[in-house]
Structure formats: C-alpha cells, structure tokens
Design a protein around this motif. Structure first.
Motif, PDB file in Angstrom:
ATOM      1  N   SER A   1       0.797  -1.243   0.131  1.00 24.29           N
ATOM      2  CA  SER A   1      -0.030  -0.167   0.039  1.00 24.29           C
ATOM      3  C   SER A   1       0.851   1.170  -0.118  1.00 24.29           C
ATOM      4  O   SER A   1       0.706   2.245  -0.855  1.00 24.29           O
ATOM      5  N   LYS A   2       1.922   1.363   0.805  1.00 21.77           N
ATOM      6  CA  LYS A   2       2.683   2.455   0.811  1.00 21.77           C
ATOM      7  C   LYS A   2       3.548   2.494  -0.543  1.00 21.77           C
ATOM      8  O   LYS A   2       3.677   3.769  -0.889  1.00 21.77           O
ATOM      9  N   GLN A   3       3.771   1.471  -1.172  1.00 21.80           N
ATOM     10  CA  GLN A   3       4.621   1.616  -2.416  1.00 21.80           C
ATOM     11  C   GLN A   3       3.679   1.967  -3.526  1.00 21.80           C
ATOM     12  O   GLN A   3       4.290   2.262  -4.789  1.00 21.80           O
ATOM     13  N   THR A   4       2.267   1.901  -3.473  1.00 20.62           N
ATOM     14  CA  THR A   4       1.470   2.160  -4.721  1.00 20.62           C
ATOM     15  C   THR A   4       0.441   3.121  -4.201  1.00 20.62           C
ATOM     16  O   THR A   4      -0.922   3.079  -4.873  1.00 20.62           O
ATOM     17  N   LYS A   5       0.541   3.918  -3.527  1.00 21.83           N
ATOM     18  CA  LYS A   5      -0.337   5.124  -3.386  1.00 21.83           C
ATOM     19  C   LYS A   5      -1.687   4.562  -2.647  1.00 21.83           C
ATOM     20  O   LYS A   5      -2.672   4.848  -3.270  1.00 21.83           O
ATOM     21  N   SER A   6      -1.428   3.731  -1.674  1.00 25.09           N
ATOM     22  CA  SER A   6      -2.862   3.124  -1.179  1.00 25.09           C
ATOM     23  C   SER A   6      -3.431   1.883  -2.243  1.00 25.09           C
ATOM     24  O   SER A   6      -4.755   1.876  -2.072  1.00 25.09           O
ATOM     25  N   TRP A   7      -2.604   1.595  -3.020  1.00 26.63           N
ATOM     26  CA  TRP A   7      -3.121   0.623  -3.986  1.00 26.63           C
ATOM     27  C   TRP A   7      -4.221   1.194  -4.801  1.00 26.63           C
ATOM     28  O   TRP A   7      -5.269   0.418  -5.250  1.00 26.63           O
ATOM     29  N   VAL A   8      -3.897   2.116  -5.275  1.00 24.32           N
ATOM     30  CA  VAL A   8      -4.901   2.809  -6.158  1.00 24.32           C
ATOM     31  C   VAL A   8      -4.831   2.249  -7.664  1.00 24.32           C
ATOM     32  O   VAL A   8      -3.761   1.602  -7.952  1.00 24.32           O
TER      33      VAL A   8
END
Length: 221
Positions: free
Chosen positions: A163-170
C-alpha cells in the motif's frame, strides 16, 4: 483526545468504542493473522484436529486492548474452537467453529505459497464479477498452466508495504478466483495500475501480460 473513562476511572487515550463496534472479523494464531472467508463455499473442506480456542474477543469489551495477540479475535466469542483444515498447513487456513479463516498476514512467509499453501493444489483460475462474484471466464488451458506454475512462486509482501509503495493501491481492479482440486476456492484481486495481487505480491512481467491477455478474451467472445 484524552477523556475520563467510566470503565477505567482514570484519564487515558480515547479508545473505548463500545461492544457494538463494527469489526472486520480476524483472528491471530501463532503470529499469523487470519481473515474470515466470506466468499466461496467452504463446504468441500473438512476439519482436522483441534488446535486451541479463542481466549480474547475485542467485541466483548467496551475498551478492548490494542492490537491482537495469539488467541485473540475481533468478533469470535471466547471459547470458539480452532481446528486444522485437512489438506492445508495451519499457517494458511483454520476453522474457527464453522467459519473458515484464511491467512492474510504472515511475517514468516516469503512467497505466496508460504502464505496460502496452494502449490500443487490449483485446478483452475478465472475472472469473476466484482459485483456479485459470478463467473466471467476461465483462463485458457495454456494460460492456466502458466498461472498455476508461477503464482505460488511470487514474492509475498505484507499489504501495508504494498500500500505504501502504490499510493494506497490505487488503480482499476480485476476480481479473480482460484479453484482448488478439492473443490474449495480462494478469491484474489489484481491491480492493473500497479501489476500486483491481493493477497499481496507484485506480478512478474510474464504474469501481468498473461492476465491482461486473458482479460481481453472476455470481450472477444
């Protein structure tokens, strides 16, 4: 915010939320977090030996303690029996009473197979509707074989990190179902913007291309 709580008779951080709190149903056992499986029918799976009981339930306390410890649950009643699921490692699946729980976070896992224990057990993968879970299309036999071989090998990454790496898994999502040889199933989600799965792992370029190719076949029919 600091408040004076009636249940402790002292000032402390506000965390008394009442016994009617709307919890996601999870439990912890041997350091693994498990989530209530609310999708596919679990009836093909049998109970194994009893391994313990729930000893603390957040829903039974107006001022629950923070976090979870082994034997803790959010919604399950204290005394709920825990059982092995026949054919699966305890670290992957548990029965809690008559509810099936699947591992959602395992600090010791290195691959998705470590988390889910699916290697050698997958029969078919398919796309399903994100609205009602109905079947949309099975992968072709060739694509199915690649997915069965490669998916369990993917490197597991705790969802908090993903989530941190993907902008909250957008990003747009595909909903999928992995059917096992025993008739049970696991539901997964695929993110198209950041090619990755939940349970959380990044897709290899080969799997990312495979998923997109198979998705296009739905609309080619």
């Amino acid at each position: 915010m600091l408040i004076l709580t009636g249940c402790t008779h002292k000032i402390l951080q506000s965390k008394c939320i009442g016994v009617d709190a709307d919890y996601v149903s999870i439990l912890q056992w041997d350091g693994v977090l498990y989530a209530d499986q609310t999708g596919p029918d679990p009836s093909p799976l049998a109970k194994g030996k009893a391994i313990g009981t729930i000893t603390y339930s957040k829903s039974e306390h107006e001022c629950p303690r923070q976090g979870l410890q082994d034997g803790d649950a959010t919604n399950l009643a204290v005394g709920t029996e825990l059982y092995e699921v026949k054919g699966y490692k305890t670290s992957a699946r548990l029965w809690a009473g008559d509810r099936l729980y699947e591992a959602s976070n395992n600090p010791a896992a290195r691959t998705l197979n470590d988390l889910l224990d699916v290697a050698g057990k997958i029969q078919t993968v398919r796309f399903i509707s994100g609205n009602d879970g109905s079947d949309l299309m099975d992968f072709t036999p060739e694509a199915n074989a690649v997915f069965i071989r490669e998916f369990p090998k993917l490197e597991y990454l705790p969802f908090e990190e993903l989530s941190k790496q993907t902008k909250s898994w957008v990003g747009d999502k595909y909903w999928m179902e992995i059917e096992m040889k025993d008739g049970s199933a696991v539901r997964i989600t695929y993110n198209t913007m950041f090619p990755s799965f939940l349970p959380s792992a990044y897709a290899t370029p080969e799997l990312a291309e495979l998923v997109e190719q198979q998705r296009k076949l739905i609309y080619a029919q």
